[in-house]
Design an enzyme around this catalytic site. Structure first.
Site, mmCIF file in Angstrom:
data_model
loop_
_atom_site.group_PDB
_atom_site.id
_atom_site.type_symbol
_atom_site.label_atom_id
_atom_site.label_comp_id
_atom_site.label_asym_id
_atom_site.label_seq_id
_atom_site.Cartn_x
_atom_site.Cartn_y
_atom_site.Cartn_z
ATOM 1 N N GLY A 119 -0.902 51.244 60.648
ATOM 2 C CA GLY A 119 0.513 51.184 61.020
ATOM 3 C C GLY A 119 1.326 50.535 59.930
ATOM 4 O O GLY A 119 0.865 50.381 58.799
ATOM 5 N N GLU B 173 5.629 78.281 57.402
ATOM 6 C CA GLU B 173 4.286 77.717 57.519
ATOM 7 C C GLU B 173 3.420 78.171 56.337
ATOM 8 O O GLU B 173 2.619 77.394 55.804
ATOM 9 C CB GLU B 173 3.670 78.114 58.876
ATOM 10 C CG GLU B 173 2.258 77.648 59.126
ATOM 11 C CD GLU B 173 2.004 76.179 58.793
ATOM 12 O OE1 GLU B 173 2.940 75.394 58.649
ATOM 13 O OE2 GLU B 173 0.818 75.844 58.635
ATOM 14 N N LYS C 91 1.561 75.653 53.664
ATOM 15 C CA LYS C 91 0.142 75.738 53.287
ATOM 16 C C LYS C 91 -0.026 75.863 51.768
ATOM 17 O O LYS C 91 -0.944 75.308 51.190
ATOM 18 C CB LYS C 91 -0.551 76.926 53.971
ATOM 19 C CG LYS C 91 -0.777 76.772 55.465
ATOM 20 C CD LYS C 91 -1.913 75.866 55.784
ATOM 21 C CE LYS C 91 -1.666 74.694 56.651
ATOM 22 N NZ LYS C 91 -0.528 74.234 57.240
ATOM 23 N N GLU D 82 0.829 72.462 50.242
ATOM 24 C CA GLU D 82 -0.196 71.465 50.577
ATOM 25 C C GLU D 82 -1.519 71.735 49.856
ATOM 26 O O GLU D 82 -2.145 70.827 49.317
ATOM 27 C CB GLU D 82 -0.511 71.514 52.079
ATOM 28 C CG GLU D 82 0.446 70.798 52.978
ATOM 29 C CD GLU D 82 0.011 70.888 54.435
ATOM 30 O OE1 GLU D 82 0.006 69.859 55.105
ATOM 31 O OE2 GLU D 82 -0.342 72.000 54.914
HETATM 32 C C1 G6P Z 1 0.921 65.592 59.017
HETATM 33 C C2 G6P Z 1 -0.093 66.671 58.709
HETATM 34 C C3 G6P Z 1 0.451 68.031 59.114
HETATM 35 C C4 G6P Z 1 0.877 68.005 60.572
HETATM 36 C C5 G6P Z 1 1.894 66.888 60.833
HETATM 37 C C6 G6P Z 1 2.176 66.734 62.311
HETATM 38 O O1 G6P Z 1 2.003 65.677 58.173
HETATM 39 O O2 G6P Z 1 -0.412 66.666 57.351
HETATM 40 O O3 G6P Z 1 -0.554 69.005 58.946
HETATM 41 O O4 G6P Z 1 1.442 69.222 60.889
HETATM 42 O O5 G6P Z 1 1.365 65.651 60.372
HETATM 43 O O6 G6P Z 1 1.027 66.323 62.970
HETATM 44 P P1 G6P Z 1 0.732 66.589 64.489
HETATM 45 O O7 G6P Z 1 -0.493 65.789 64.755
HETATM 46 O O8 G6P Z 1 1.932 66.085 65.246
HETATM 47 O O9 G6P Z 1 0.525 68.040 64.673
#
Ligand code: G6P
Length: 588
Positions: free
Chosen positions: A96, A466, A470, A473
């Site tokens: 955190g 999306e 990808k 990333e």
């Molecule tokens: C991070 C991850 C993403 C994901 C996002 C939201 O940034 O790298 O891949 O989409 O968090 O996460 P969640 O757990 O809310 O889907």
């Protein structure tokens, strides 16, 4: 965003148990890690990089560990957790951000406390030391210090006498019990200790737990009163987390798309209809998510508008501040989230909940905060997603959203029928080895680009976004998704020979608009890689996808994911763990 793990038991060496746990938690951060065990004194080993091996820890029945995604302070072994107290009587690991860490540090420094790291965590350690100097026992000192922290924090503390104290406010914490409770696990998620655990407790915000001589007790942090925590059965014991025949988890998880689509069709129809009713009655409906889940939320809002006739609004978790005053008691918030713990989203949901709004979530991680906060908690039942880049969960999120919209439309059975067909379309694509090689070839070619543009419209707009996510990333290539109709308003200035554009085209009522944009691109000499049910005139390169009608987008995302995967592989990148990002982001 940082993983916490703890073990106490006679069955295994604590260092081994914690190491295994951290390996399964490293999707939460993998820039550095550390383990501490108690064997008369406390012994700590900390390293930079992904979780590796310990070399210097003695055999011990009790230990804690941490895998880090740096927020405060550089990635160094010194800044890695656990952190020692000055007198080495306890160690602490933290997930955190202690938002008032600087203020605490200034006060403590003026009182003579010394700091040796750049972390906010050290302020927590020193604050606990101060409390202990006032003769509070460890758990009372932790409780008192924890109450002074602001922000979302979860900590675990191990003392020389083998006592463990853990406190939660924001970031997740579960406590797992092995057979006959002879082993106790503390962890940021249940998957990490699932093979060894029969039952588990999910701590709520504002709760803490102590482990002393084999006994776990749970307390309310504010009052200090003991709580009877409910133990849940661990149904994930046999869930496998290996790559199987695939080179990477990402590839394996993309191949699980048909399975996850099937899973959402199996959900109780009454649950869909219940949420649909709430959506229909709501004055405002917001769909909210971050990152990939943000694109999914926007796609769900799209489905609600088009099929449910609901003017749903899409929000990005961290950018919802301007909507905060607009959320009212009868509104519905819909949150797709893989982890169910994303701080940016949780903060908005918590506020909405306080205002009396209705919360619906679609989560894959059992026991998450979002699930617990929800009036309509849906689970993806997609199995663990290990690759940090989300693929199968995105597919399941938009498939679920489509069904919610179809339920609002009063056409749930038709939606289920269409999704089953969608799953079999995707299955056919993924089973076709020639198709897979074709995508790999395109991926290799595209990986040579410095910039990639993606074009799409209506049902495909969030899908290209999306795809963009990808590629950025996984391939670390600059990608830019453009609404096909908006191209002419700005990005057209960049269209020239040598530029690569990926276009998603479906046989829908906006097809001609997308084709117009493609022709505008081609007229300026850029090349277009078209992904569509049939080859169109403007395509320089072409990849087939079957026409799925209303659910085309759910099919289309799969080749885009595979393309990004192939690009990352061609560039020799760390596919399952791209640099700098984490899968579960529990800090703002
Ligand atoms: C991070 C991850 C993403 C994901 C996002 C939201 O940034 O790298 O891949 O989409 O968090 O996460 P969640 O757990 O809310 O889907």
């Amino acid at each position: 965003m940082c993983g916490i793990f703890g073990y106490a038991g006679s069955k295994r060496s604590a260092a081994d148990a914690v190491l295994e746990g951290l390996q399964r938690l490293d999707y939460r951060g993998y820039d550095s890690w550390g383990i501490g065990v108690v064997e008369r004194n406390l012994h700590v080993e900390k390293k930079v990089g992904t979780v590796g091996r310990t070399t210097a820890l003695p055999k011990s029945p009790i230990g804690i560990g941490h895998t880090r995604w740096a927020t405060h302070g550089a990635v160094t072994a010194t800044n890695a957790h656990p952190h020692y107290s000055s007198d080495r009587s306890f160690i602490l690991a933290h997930n955190g951000i202690a938002e008032n860490a600087d203020a605490i540090k200034t006060t403590l420094q003026s009182e003579g406390y010394r700091f040796s790291t750049q972390t906010d965590t050290e302020s927590i350690v020193r604050l606990i030391e101060k409390k202990r100097s006032k003769k509070l026992d460890l758990s009372e000192a932790v409780r008192s210090a924890f109450k002074e922290l602001t922000g979302r924090n979860t900590i675990i503390v191990l003392a020389t006498d083998g006592d463990i104290v853990a406190a939660r406010n924001g970031s997740p914490l579960v406590i797992g019990f092995g057979s006959k409770s002879s082993e106790v696990y503390f962890s940021s998620d249940i998957f990490s200790c699932a093979p060894h655990v029969e039952e588990y407790i999910v701590l709520d915000n504002g709760q803490m737990a102590t482990y002393r001589k084999g006994i776990v007790s749970v307390f309310d942090i504010q009052t200090g009163k003991k709580i009877r925590a409910v133990r849940e059965k661990n149904l994930l014991r046999d869930v496998s987390v290996n790559k199987g025949k695939y080179a990477h988890f990402m590839l394996k998880e993309i191949h699980e798309a048909p399975f996850v689509v099937q899973q959402v069709t199996k959900e109780n129809a009454r649950k869909y209809r219940g949420l649909a009713l709430a959506v229909k009655r709501a004055p405002r409906v917001y769909c909210i998510g971050s990152g990939t889940a943000g694109a999914a939320a926007a796609q769900i809002a799209y489905y609600l508008r088009v099929y449910g006739n609901i003017p749903a609004t899409a929000l990005i978790g961290a950018e919802a501040t301007d909507y905060r005053n607009l959320i009212g008691p009868k509104d519905v918030l819909i949150a797709p989230s893989q982890s169910g713990e994303t701080a940016d989203v949780l903060e908005v949901l918590e506020l909405a909940k306080k205002r009396g709004a209705t919360i619906a979530s679609f989560v894959n991680m059992p026991g998450s905060m979002m699930t617990r906060l929800s009036d309509y908690p849906f689970m993806a039942h997609a199995g663990p997603e290990i690759c940090v880049m989300s693929t199968k969960i995105f597919v399941s999120q938009i498939a679920w959203g489509y069904l919610v919209a179809k339920a609002v439309q009063g056409a749930l059975p038709e939606g289920i029928r269409r999704l089953k067909k969608t799953a079999s379309h995707i299955n056919v694509l993924l089973s076709d080895t020639a198709y897979m090689s074709e995508i790999a070839r395109h991926g290799k070619r595209m990986s040579r680009n410095k910039h990639i543009f993606l074009l799409g419209k209506a049902q495909n707009l969030q899908i290209i976004k999306e795809g963009m996510v990808k590629m950025i990333e996984g391939a670390y290539i600059h990608a830019h998704a453009i609404a096909a109709g908006d191209l002419k308003h700005y990005a057209i200035t960049l269209m020239e020979p040598g530029v690569s554009v990926i276009a998603l085209v479906s046989d829908d009522d906006v097809k001609s608009d997308t084709l117009n944009a493609i022709h505008e691109v081609r007229a300026r000499g850029a090349e277009v890689f078209g992904i569509a049910p049939q080859k169109e005139k403007g395509f320089t390169h072409y990849l087939h996808v079957p026409d799925g009608g209303e659910t085309s987008a759910i099919i289309n995302v799969v080749p885009l994911q595979l393309l990004a995967y192939s690009m990352a592989v061609a560039l020799n990148n760390n596919v399952d763990k791209p640099r700098n990002i984490a899968k579960s982001v529990t800090v703002k």
